[in-house]
Write a protein that holds these residues in place. Structure first.
Motif, PDB file in Angstrom:
ATOM      1  N   GLU A  32       0.832  -1.204   0.000  1.00 41.80           N
ATOM      2  CA  GLU A  32       0.000   0.000   0.000  1.00 41.80           C
ATOM      3  C   GLU A  32       0.871   1.260   0.000  1.00 41.80           C
ATOM      4  N   LYS A  33       1.966   1.237   0.748  1.00 43.46           N
ATOM      5  CA  LYS A  33       2.883   2.381   0.760  1.00 43.46           C
ATOM      6  C   LYS A  33       3.532   2.571  -0.606  1.00 43.46           C
ATOM      7  N   ARG A  34       3.959   1.477  -1.230  1.00 46.22           N
ATOM      8  CA  ARG A  34       4.565   1.564  -2.564  1.00 46.22           C
ATOM      9  C   ARG A  34       3.544   2.035  -3.584  1.00 46.22           C
ATOM     10  N   LEU A  35       2.286   1.628  -3.412  1.00 43.80           N
ATOM     11  CA  LEU A  35       1.229   2.065  -4.325  1.00 43.80           C
ATOM     12  C   LEU A  35       1.108   3.586  -4.291  1.00 43.80           C
ATOM     13  N   MET A  36       1.156   4.160  -3.121  1.00 43.20           N
ATOM     14  CA  MET A  36       1.059   5.618  -3.008  1.00 43.20           C
ATOM     15  C   MET A  36       2.219   6.290  -3.749  1.00 43.20           C
ATOM     16  N   THR A  37       3.400   5.720  -3.648  1.00 38.97           N
ATOM     17  CA  THR A  37       4.557   6.236  -4.381  1.00 38.97           C
ATOM     18  C   THR A  37       4.339   6.072  -5.888  1.00 38.97           C
ATOM     19  N   GLY A  38       3.823   4.923  -6.286  1.00 43.42           N
ATOM     20  CA  GLY A  38       3.580   4.647  -7.702  1.00 43.42           C
ATOM     21  C   GLY A  38       2.543   5.565  -8.305  1.00 43.42           C
TER      22      GLY A  38
END
Length: 70
Positions: A32-38
């Motif tokens: 979920e954290k990486r998704l926000m970055t993506g």
């Protein structure tokens, strides 16, 4: 207890194909954290999604071997 692993992909809307992977073998929280970055990289041509890779142990991991015992 099962453990799910995810990856985060940037994909092309037109084809649905992944064009970049920005995380592999992640827990749900990290995905979920990486998704926000993506999402910062996404625009009208590209999107970002979380994909479930596997759940461990899988039902196959729990089944008995099909090989006859010697």
């Amino acid at each position: 207890m099962s453990e799910e692993k995810y990856r985060v992909e940037i994909f092309e809307y037109k084809t649905g194909k992944a064009v970049a992977i920005i995380g592999r073998q992640l827990t749900e929280e990290r995905a979920e954290k990486r998704l926000m970055t993506g999402l910062l990289r996404c625009n009208s041509q590209y999107g970002c999604r979380i994909c479930l890779l596997y759940t461990s142990p899988s039902p196959r991991d729990l089944s008995t071997s099909r090989m006859p015992s010697s």
